[in-house]
Each structure stands twice: as C-alpha cells, then as structure tokens.
Scaffold this motif. Structure first.
Motif, PDB file in Angstrom:
ATOM      1  N   VAL A  73       0.850  -1.199   0.000  1.00 42.60           N
ATOM      2  CA  VAL A  73       0.000   0.000   0.000  1.00 42.60           C
ATOM      3  C   VAL A  73       0.879   1.239   0.000  1.00 42.60           C
ATOM      4  CG1 VAL A  73      -1.852  -1.184   1.227  1.00 42.60           C
ATOM      5  CG2 VAL A  73      -0.142   0.088   2.542  1.00 42.60           C
ATOM      6  N   VAL A  74       0.284   2.368  -0.377  1.00 41.93           N
ATOM      7  CA  VAL A  74       1.004   3.639  -0.376  1.00 41.93           C
ATOM      8  C   VAL A  74       1.123   4.155   1.062  1.00 41.93           C
ATOM      9  CG1 VAL A  74       0.266   4.221  -2.704  1.00 41.93           C
ATOM     10  CG2 VAL A  74      -1.116   4.955  -0.757  1.00 41.93           C
ATOM     11  N   PRO A  75       2.054   5.090   1.303  1.00 41.30           N
ATOM     12  CA  PRO A  75       2.188   5.659   2.650  1.00 41.30           C
ATOM     13  C   PRO A  75       0.913   6.349   3.122  1.00 41.30           C
ATOM     14  CG  PRO A  75       4.131   6.143   1.329  1.00 41.30           C
ATOM     15  CD  PRO A  75       3.110   5.558   0.391  1.00 41.30           C
ATOM     16  N   LEU A  76       0.836   6.576   4.435  1.00 39.00           N
ATOM     17  CA  LEU A  76      -0.377   7.103   5.055  1.00 39.00           C
ATOM     18  C   LEU A  76      -0.574   8.591   4.825  1.00 39.00           C
ATOM     19  CD1 LEU A  76      -0.072   5.392   8.553  1.00 39.00           C
ATOM     20  CD2 LEU A  76      -1.326   4.565   6.555  1.00 39.00           C
ATOM     21  N   GLY A  77       0.512   9.329   4.548  1.00 43.90           N
ATOM     22  CA  GLY A  77       0.431  10.772   4.656  1.00 43.90           C
ATOM     23  C   GLY A  77       0.564  11.140   6.119  1.00 43.90           C
ATOM     24  N   ASN A  78      -0.125  12.157   6.555  1.00 41.60           N
ATOM     25  CA  ASN A  78      -0.107  12.560   7.960  1.00 41.60           C
ATOM     26  C   ASN A  78      -1.096  11.702   8.736  1.00 41.60           C
ATOM     27  OD1 ASN A  78      -0.129  13.752  10.450  1.00 41.60           O
ATOM     28  ND2 ASN A  78      -0.594  15.814   9.726  1.00 41.60           N
ATOM     29  N   PRO A  79      -0.614  10.828   9.632  1.00 43.12           N
ATOM     30  CA  PRO A  79      -1.539   9.954  10.380  1.00 43.12           C
ATOM     31  C   PRO A  79      -2.592  10.735  11.166  1.00 43.12           C
ATOM     32  CG  PRO A  79       0.736   9.238  10.665  1.00 43.12           C
ATOM     33  CD  PRO A  79       0.782  10.577   9.982  1.00 43.12           C
ATOM     34  N   ASP A  80      -2.268  11.971  11.552  1.00 50.70           N
ATOM     35  CA  ASP A  80      -3.216  12.765  12.333  1.00 50.70           C
ATOM     36  C   ASP A  80      -4.425  13.192  11.505  1.00 50.70           C
ATOM     37  OD1 ASP A  80      -1.569  12.571  14.533  1.00 50.70           O
ATOM     38  OD2 ASP A  80      -0.526  14.463  14.118  1.00 50.70           O
ATOM     39  N   TRP A  82      -6.141  11.163   9.696  1.00 55.13           N
ATOM     40  CA  TRP A  82      -7.075  10.036   9.639  1.00 55.13           C
ATOM     41  C   TRP A  82      -8.061  10.121  10.802  1.00 55.13           C
ATOM     42  CZ3 TRP A  82      -6.826   5.491   6.360  1.00 55.13           C
ATOM     43  CH2 TRP A  82      -5.857   5.586   5.354  1.00 55.13           C
ATOM     44  N   SER A  83      -9.303   9.786  10.542  1.00 55.73           N
ATOM     45  CA  SER A  83     -10.326   9.810  11.590  1.00 55.73           C
ATOM     46  C   SER A  83     -10.463   8.466  12.285  1.00 55.73           C
ATOM     47  CB  SER A  83     -11.680  10.221  11.005  1.00 55.73           C
ATOM     48  OG  SER A  83     -12.157   9.244  10.085  1.00 55.73           O
ATOM     49  N   LEU A  96     -15.699  -0.688   5.472  1.00 62.44           N
ATOM     50  CA  LEU A  96     -14.475  -1.173   6.091  1.00 62.44           C
ATOM     51  C   LEU A  96     -13.379  -0.155   5.788  1.00 62.44           C
ATOM     52  CD1 LEU A  96     -13.155  -4.820   6.108  1.00 62.44           C
ATOM     53  CD2 LEU A  96     -11.595  -2.889   5.882  1.00 62.44           C
ATOM     54  N   CYS A  97     -12.747   0.363   6.841  1.00 64.29           N
ATOM     55  CA  CYS A  97     -11.834   1.495   6.694  1.00 64.29           C
ATOM     56  C   CYS A  97     -10.389   1.080   6.942  1.00 64.29           C
ATOM     57  CB  CYS A  97     -12.204   2.603   7.681  1.00 64.29           C
ATOM     58  SG  CYS A  97     -13.947   3.076   7.643  1.00 64.29           S
ATOM     59  N   GLY A  98      -9.485   1.699   6.212  1.00 63.13           N
ATOM     60  CA  GLY A  98      -8.065   1.464   6.437  1.00 63.13           C
ATOM     61  C   GLY A  98      -7.274   1.535   5.148  1.00 63.13           C
ATOM     62  N   MET A 353      -9.145   5.311  -3.128  1.00 58.17           N
ATOM     63  CA  MET A 353      -7.813   4.719  -3.130  1.00 58.17           C
ATOM     64  C   MET A 353      -6.753   5.817  -3.010  1.00 58.17           C
ATOM     65  SD  MET A 353      -7.513   3.388  -7.071  1.00 58.17           S
ATOM     66  CE  MET A 353      -7.822   4.452  -8.476  1.00 58.17           C
ATOM     67  N   HIS A 354      -5.744   5.529  -2.181  1.00 51.70           N
ATOM     68  CA  HIS A 354      -4.625   6.418  -1.880  1.00 51.70           C
ATOM     69  C   HIS A 354      -5.032   7.628  -1.038  1.00 51.70           C
ATOM     70  CE1 HIS A 354      -1.882   4.944  -5.440  1.00 51.70           C
ATOM     71  NE2 HIS A 354      -2.577   3.956  -4.880  1.00 51.70           N
ATOM     72  N   ALA A 355      -6.293   7.725  -0.655  1.00 51.07           N
ATOM     73  CA  ALA A 355      -6.761   8.895   0.079  1.00 51.07           C
ATOM     74  C   ALA A 355      -6.676   8.660   1.583  1.00 51.07           C
ATOM     75  CB  ALA A 355      -8.204   9.215  -0.308  1.00 51.07           C
ATOM     76  N   VAL A 356      -6.715   9.765   2.346  1.00 46.64           N
ATOM     77  CA  VAL A 356      -6.914   9.666   3.786  1.00 46.64           C
ATOM     78  C   VAL A 356      -8.290   9.070   4.038  1.00 46.64           C
ATOM     79  CG1 VAL A 356      -7.257  11.034   5.883  1.00 46.64           C
ATOM     80  CG2 VAL A 356      -5.338  11.542   4.356  1.00 46.64           C
ATOM     81  N   ASP A 357      -8.405   8.231   5.081  1.00 48.00           N
ATOM     82  CA  ASP A 357      -9.659   7.533   5.400  1.00 48.00           C
ATOM     83  C   ASP A 357     -10.125   6.657   4.239  1.00 48.00           C
ATOM     84  OD1 ASP A 357      -9.663   8.631   7.904  1.00 48.00           O
ATOM     85  OD2 ASP A 357     -11.296  10.046   7.539  1.00 48.00           O
ATOM     86  N   GLU A 358      -9.201   5.983   3.601  1.00 44.08           N
ATOM     87  CA  GLU A 358      -9.538   5.020   2.547  1.00 44.08           C
ATOM     88  C   GLU A 358     -10.541   4.006   3.100  1.00 44.08           C
ATOM     89  OE1 GLU A 358      -7.243   1.775  -0.360  1.00 44.08           O
ATOM     90  OE2 GLU A 358      -6.090   3.164   0.897  1.00 44.08           O
ATOM     91  N   ARG A 359     -11.536   3.649   2.299  1.00 46.52           N
ATOM     92  CA  ARG A 359     -12.587   2.765   2.801  1.00 46.52           C
ATOM     93  C   ARG A 359     -13.323   2.114   1.628  1.00 46.52           C
ATOM     94  NH1 ARG A 359     -13.376   7.955   2.965  1.00 46.52           N
ATOM     95  NH2 ARG A 359     -15.310   8.913   2.241  1.00 46.52           N
ATOM     96  N   VAL A 360     -14.038   1.021   1.951  1.00 49.31           N
ATOM     97  CA  VAL A 360     -14.763   0.277   0.935  1.00 49.31           C
ATOM     98  C   VAL A 360     -16.056  -0.242   1.543  1.00 49.31           C
ATOM     99  CG1 VAL A 360     -13.524  -1.856   1.507  1.00 49.31           C
ATOM    100  CG2 VAL A 360     -14.623  -1.637  -0.719  1.00 49.31           C
TER     101      VAL A 360
END
Length: 382
Positions: A73-80, A82-83, A96-98, A353-360
C-alpha cells in the motif's frame, strides 16, 4: 469446510502494515489460508520485495485461470489526518476502513476467498493460479516482473489472467479495463553559460531554450485517439532552475514531462521524437541538452473477445450492470502480465484509493467474491 469470508480476510490484510516494500505479514497470512485449501505456494522474493505464487491443480494443465494483485500500500500521509486507525480495519456504517482497503486488499481477499471455496466445492479440470506481489505501488521492478520471470523458468503458465485493481469510477460493475495507456517520463537538462544579467551577450542563457522546448512539446498534438484509446497526452510537470539571484544568468535549467500514450505509439518512437526535438532547439540556441527517459510501460490492448465477454457476463449477472470496456487511468501490473497471457482488469469502485480515510463498502467486497466465483465457474464450464 466453512466458506471463506472475504470481509474478515480483507480486515486481516488491512491490519498488516504493508507499506511498500514492507511485507507486513500480509503474504504470510495469505500463504497459510491457501495452503490449508490445498494450494501449492512458493515465495518468490527478489531484492527487498516479497511475492507469493500459489497454484491449485497440476502444472502443465491445458488451461489455467490466473488472478494477479498486490498487498503493498502507499504511505499514510499525515496519520493525524485520519479519523480512524489507518491499519485498524474498523467497520463503520457499512464501510471497512483502512489503508489498502480499496487498493487493493479487498480484491485480493475476494479472489483468494473465491479460489479457495471454488476448488473445494467444484474441483476444476485445470489449474487456478494466484500471483500476489508486494511491489505494485513502488518501482514495480521486483514484484510481478519477478513472479513472471520465475514462472518462465519453472514452466508455469496462466492461460488468461484477471487483475483485481479498482476499475469502476462511481458504482460497482461500471467498468473493466481491457488495456492501459503507456507511460513515460523524460528529464531535460539544458546547459548554457553563466554570466551577468547586465551583459547577456557574454552568457548563453538556457532559459529561453528550455521555454521554447517545453512549449514545442506541450503544443504538439500526438494523435487524436483510437477506437479503444483517448488521445495521448503530454504534460510538463516541472521546470526548475534554482536561481535566486536577479543579476545572474544561470548555467543550466531542468524540466520534466510525463507522456501517457495510446497504442499508436511506442516508448522507443516517442523517445526518438523527444531527442530530435531537443536537438533542434540546441541547433537554434547553441545550447546543449541532456535527455534522460524512463518508460514505465507500453500501451497494450486485450481486444474484446472471450475473456472480456466472460468477465462482462459474470459482472452483469451479479450486479445487473454491463461494464464498459475501458483503457483509461494510470498504469497497473497488467502491463507486465500482457506479455504472458491475455489480461483484463476488474475490481472495486476506486473513489478513495490512496486517500486519507480510505474505505470500501462491505457489501462490495462480498459482491466481488461472488463475481470472481462466477467467473471461475463459467471459465471451467466452457
């Protein structure tokens, strides 16, 4: 034996922190699941990259259906930003988030679950092959390419392959990919002669030469598209000189372009054109231009036919939507698989995809397993 739950498997994979090139436990987990179901598994690691090959059925079968995907997976960016915990795999409001939930651990979980249940319920007359890499989001040198190199030495062969990348822009079943544009980057360094800006005749300013070159390239119409591809594009992505002094003409300047090209072109042909354009500018301005080029992948097309028909029918049956045949988007590992066998891509909606709060959507994961299961059944029933 109980059915394999693709949602639980997706959650378990999301909890593996497999940021490229870290394996994070994802392939270890999948190998355990597959070996319990009778798959023969081989780790095909190369360099710092972890890869997994899995086969059910005897080598050398007249026909074999392959799946390809990645767990990196790609890096998280700024973990802060993320919700929720990025590797927590929490389920909220049916989502499902992550990181990696959309791109593309859900699809890997769906095709693993489909393959495991299928070979146990209705053992096919043929082989099912899974190639799963940890290097799709990185340089992609030691991932699927390593798997295909190893398969060639071992006499392993997929008759056809489905890559599980997210393919639909807005709703499930909307689109499949039957090809991809080629992609290449080119870096230009134009060298002149440094001097005082009050005496430009004593210097050779590389800036006008670079400006002219970039304008010529960006203004050129590469083509108007083909039956299955949009027109090729060229984008100037940066021009850098780094000169903070207003009284100095710089010695050199640099720029980079990205080209996304259709099947009219080849990387080699476009490279020749870029070198030729740079040479024309040098002749006009007296500069010297260095050109470095990297072709990430050539354009390819799997013509509409048996494989796209097979997948389209399964998608339409399970979703009520007939998928559009598309070649849009960026690159994927299908660009390597196409040298091995016919390949089509079909997967989830790719909005996050690749976004903060990635989810499906959880329901989409279950639906994707059903589609992949139907594809396997229809393929081996032919």
């Amino acid at each position: 034996m109980p059915k394999t739950d693709p949602v639980d498997l997706t959650a378990a994979l999301v909890r593996c922190p497999s940021v490229t090139p870290e394996e994070g436990g994802a392939l270890v987990l999948l190998q355990e699941v597959l070996e319990r179901a009778g798959f023969t598994c081989t780790r095909v690691d190369r360099g710092e990259v972890s890869n997994l090959f899995a086969r059910w059925g005897n080598r050398g079968h007249a026909r074999s259906f392959g799946f390809n995907g990645h767990t990196d997976v790609v890096p998280l960016g700024n973990p802060d930003d993320w919700s929720m915990p990025p590797f927590g795999a929490e389920i909220r409001d049916g989502m499902l988030c992550g990181r990696g939930s959309t791109d593309m651990k859900s699809a890997v979980a769906a095709f693993v679950a489909a393959a495991v249940d299928f070979v146990q319920d209705t053992p096919p007359d043929g082989a099912v092959i899974l190639t799963i890499t940890g290097d799709e989001e990185g340089d992609a040198i030691d991932g699927t390419m390593a798997l295909l190199d190893w398969m060639e030495t071992q006499g392993e062969q997929m008759s056809v392959c489905l890559v599980g990348e997210p393919t639909s822009p807005n709703h499930m079943g909307e689109m499949m990919k039957i090809g991809r544009r080629g992609s290449m980057n080119a870096w230009f360094t134009v060298a002149g002669k440094q001097g005082h800006s009050a005496y430009p005749h004593r210097a050779l300013n590389p800036m006008p030469a670079m400006a002219r070159l970039m304008d010529r390239l960006a203004s050129h119409e590469l083509d108007t598209g083909t039956d299955h591809f949009d027109a090729s594009t060229l984008a100037v992505v940066t021009i850098d000189t780094g000169n903070a002094a207003t009284n100095v003409i710089p010695a050199e300047t640099r720029a980079c372009i990205n080209i996304r090209f259709n099947d009219i072109h080849t990387g080699e042909g476009l490279s020749y054109w870029l070198h030729d354009e740079a040479a024309k500018i040098d002749a006009a301005f007296g500069t010297k231009t260095e050109v470095k080029i990297k072709v990430s992948g050539e354009a390819f097309l799997t013509p509409p036919g048996p494989l796209s028909d097979l997948i389209g029918r399964a998608v339409a049956t399970e979703t009520g939507v007939t998928p559009e045949l598309s070649t849009s988007g960026g690159t994927s590992d299908a660009r390597f698989v196409k040298n091995h066998c016919p390949v089509v891509e079909f997967g989830l909606v790719g909005k996050t995809m690749h976004a903060v709060d990635e989810r499906v959507e959880v329901a989409q994961i279950e639906q994707l397993k059903a589609i992949y299961t139907r594809i396997l059944g229809d393929y081996f029933a032919q």
